[in-house]
Design a protein around this motif. Structure first.
Motif, short mmCIF file in Angstrom:
data_model
loop_
_atom_site.label_atom_id
_atom_site.label_comp_id
_atom_site.label_asym_id
_atom_site.label_seq_id
_atom_site.Cartn_x
_atom_site.Cartn_y
_atom_site.Cartn_z
N ALA A 165 0.82 -1.20 0.00
CA ALA A 165 0.00 0.00 0.00
C ALA A 165 0.86 1.26 0.00
CB ALA A 165 -0.92 0.01 1.21
N SER A 166 0.44 2.23 -0.76
CA SER A 166 1.06 3.55 -0.75
C SER A 166 -0.04 4.60 -0.70
CB SER A 166 1.94 3.76 -1.98
OG SER A 166 1.18 3.69 -3.18
N GLY A 167 0.28 5.73 -0.10
CA GLY A 167 -0.71 6.77 0.05
C GLY A 167 -1.79 6.40 1.06
N TYR A 168 -1.47 5.47 1.95
CA TYR A 168 -2.41 4.97 2.94
C TYR A 168 -1.86 5.16 4.34
CZ TYR A 168 -4.55 1.45 6.00
OH TYR A 168 -5.13 0.79 7.06
N THR A 169 -2.69 5.68 5.23
CA THR A 169 -2.35 5.81 6.64
C THR A 169 -3.16 4.80 7.43
OG1 THR A 169 -1.89 8.17 6.38
CG2 THR A 169 -2.24 7.36 8.61
N ALA A 170 -2.47 3.90 8.11
CA ALA A 170 -3.14 2.81 8.81
C ALA A 170 -4.09 3.30 9.89
CB ALA A 170 -2.11 1.86 9.40
N SER A 171 -3.76 4.44 10.49
CA SER A 171 -4.60 4.97 11.56
C SER A 171 -5.88 5.59 11.04
CB SER A 171 -3.82 5.99 12.38
OG SER A 171 -3.41 7.09 11.57
N SER A 172 -6.00 5.71 9.73
CA SER A 172 -7.18 6.30 9.13
C SER A 172 -7.94 5.25 8.34
CB SER A 172 -6.78 7.45 8.21
OG SER A 172 -7.90 8.02 7.57
N GLY A 173 -9.19 5.06 8.68
CA GLY A 173 -10.03 4.13 7.95
C GLY A 173 -9.69 2.68 8.24
N CYS A 174 -9.80 1.85 7.22
CA CYS A 174 -9.58 0.42 7.39
C CYS A 174 -9.19 -0.23 6.07
CB CYS A 174 -10.84 -0.23 7.96
SG CYS A 174 -12.36 0.27 7.14
N ILE A 181 -9.50 -5.12 8.62
CA ILE A 181 -8.70 -4.75 9.77
C ILE A 181 -8.63 -3.23 9.86
CG2 ILE A 181 -6.53 -4.82 8.47
CD1 ILE A 181 -5.21 -6.00 11.01
N ASP A 182 -8.61 -2.69 11.08
CA ASP A 182 -8.47 -1.26 11.24
C ASP A 182 -7.09 -0.92 11.80
OD1 ASP A 182 -10.55 -0.86 14.26
OD2 ASP A 182 -8.54 -1.69 14.00
N GLY A 183 -6.84 0.37 11.99
CA GLY A 183 -5.53 0.82 12.44
C GLY A 183 -5.16 0.37 13.83
N ASN A 184 -6.13 -0.05 14.62
CA ASN A 184 -5.88 -0.55 15.97
C ASN A 184 -5.70 -2.06 16.02
OD1 ASN A 184 -6.05 2.01 17.25
ND2 ASN A 184 -8.28 1.89 17.18
N GLY A 185 -5.76 -2.72 14.87
CA GLY A 185 -5.58 -4.15 14.82
C GLY A 185 -6.84 -4.97 15.01
N ASN A 186 -7.98 -4.31 15.11
CA ASN A 186 -9.24 -5.04 15.19
C ASN A 186 -9.51 -5.71 13.85
OD1 ASN A 186 -10.06 -4.13 17.89
ND2 ASN A 186 -10.22 -2.11 16.91
N THR A 187 -10.06 -6.92 13.90
CA THR A 187 -10.31 -7.68 12.68
C THR A 187 -11.72 -8.25 12.66
OG1 THR A 187 -9.44 -9.73 13.65
CG2 THR A 187 -7.89 -8.33 12.46
N TYR A 237 -8.60 -9.48 -3.97
CA TYR A 237 -8.31 -8.05 -4.03
C TYR A 237 -8.19 -7.48 -2.63
CZ TYR A 237 -10.08 -8.41 -8.84
OH TYR A 237 -10.30 -8.76 -10.14
N CYS A 238 -7.21 -6.60 -2.41
CA CYS A 238 -7.20 -5.83 -1.18
C CYS A 238 -7.89 -4.50 -1.45
CB CYS A 238 -5.78 -5.63 -0.64
SG CYS A 238 -4.67 -4.67 -1.68
N ALA A 239 -8.40 -3.90 -0.39
CA ALA A 239 -9.19 -2.70 -0.53
C ALA A 239 -8.99 -1.78 0.67
CB ALA A 239 -10.67 -3.06 -0.67
N HIS A 240 -9.26 -0.50 0.46
CA HIS A 240 -9.12 0.49 1.52
C HIS A 240 -10.31 1.43 1.53
CE1 HIS A 240 -7.65 3.64 4.11
NE2 HIS A 240 -7.70 4.51 3.13
N SER A 241 -10.78 1.71 2.73
CA SER A 241 -11.78 2.74 2.94
C SER A 241 -11.21 3.81 3.85
CB SER A 241 -13.04 2.16 3.57
OG SER A 241 -13.93 3.20 3.96
N PRO A 242 -11.33 5.09 3.49
CA PRO A 242 -10.87 6.14 4.40
C PRO A 242 -11.77 6.31 5.61
CG PRO A 242 -11.95 7.10 2.50
CD PRO A 242 -11.85 5.63 2.24
N VAL A 243 -12.90 5.63 5.61
CA VAL A 243 -13.85 5.69 6.72
C VAL A 243 -13.82 4.36 7.47
CG1 VAL A 243 -16.26 6.00 7.37
CG2 VAL A 243 -15.31 7.29 5.45
#
Length: 125
Positions: free
Chosen positions: A24-33, A51-57, A94-100
């Motif tokens: 991943a690039s342009g992604y902040t783990a603490s933001s979204g999931c 998974i979210d930035g706190n490690g919840n799955t 596929y991996c995916a990202h949500s900013p929310v």
């Protein structure tokens, strides 16, 4: 903007294991999931893990106890460890990202705004 690149797919026998990676690039783990979904040969799609930035799955029932989602220490790579693979797991992953970050974590994948090109997994019986 976020860019995701999957790797690690391949062919495996039933009962075998694979570990998928998502760079991943342009992604902040603490933001979204982050998460994974798959598309079957018939084009149907299924959300499988998040998974979210706190490690919840959270996992779909179809993969619970067999698949594990995780991130590296730098949180720049997302992983999906797949054990006890079955022929019905054959799909493009596929991996995916949500900013929310949604309360129901799998919704992060359903509502994902970014995803990669996918990596193919084939499980033979």
């Amino acid at each position: 903007q976020v860019q995701l690149v999957e790797s690690g797919g391949g062919s495996v026998q039933s009962g075998g294991s694979l570990r998928l990676s998502c760079s991943a690039s342009g992604y902040t783990a603490s933001s979204g999931c982050m998460g994974w979904f798959r598309q079957f040969p018939n084009k149907a799609r299924e959300v499988i893990a998040a998974i979210d930035g706190n490690g919840n799955t959270n996992y779909a029932d179809s993969v619970k106890g067999r698949f594990t989602i995780s991130q590296d220490n730098a949180e720049s790579t997302l992983y999906l460890q797949m054990n006890n693979l079955k022929p019905e797991d054959t799909a493009d992953y596929y991996c995916a990202h949500s900013p929310v970050r949604y309360d129901h974590l799998l919704t992060c994948v359903v509502r994902a705004q970014y995803w990669g090109q996918g990596t193919q997994v084939t499980v033979s019986s």
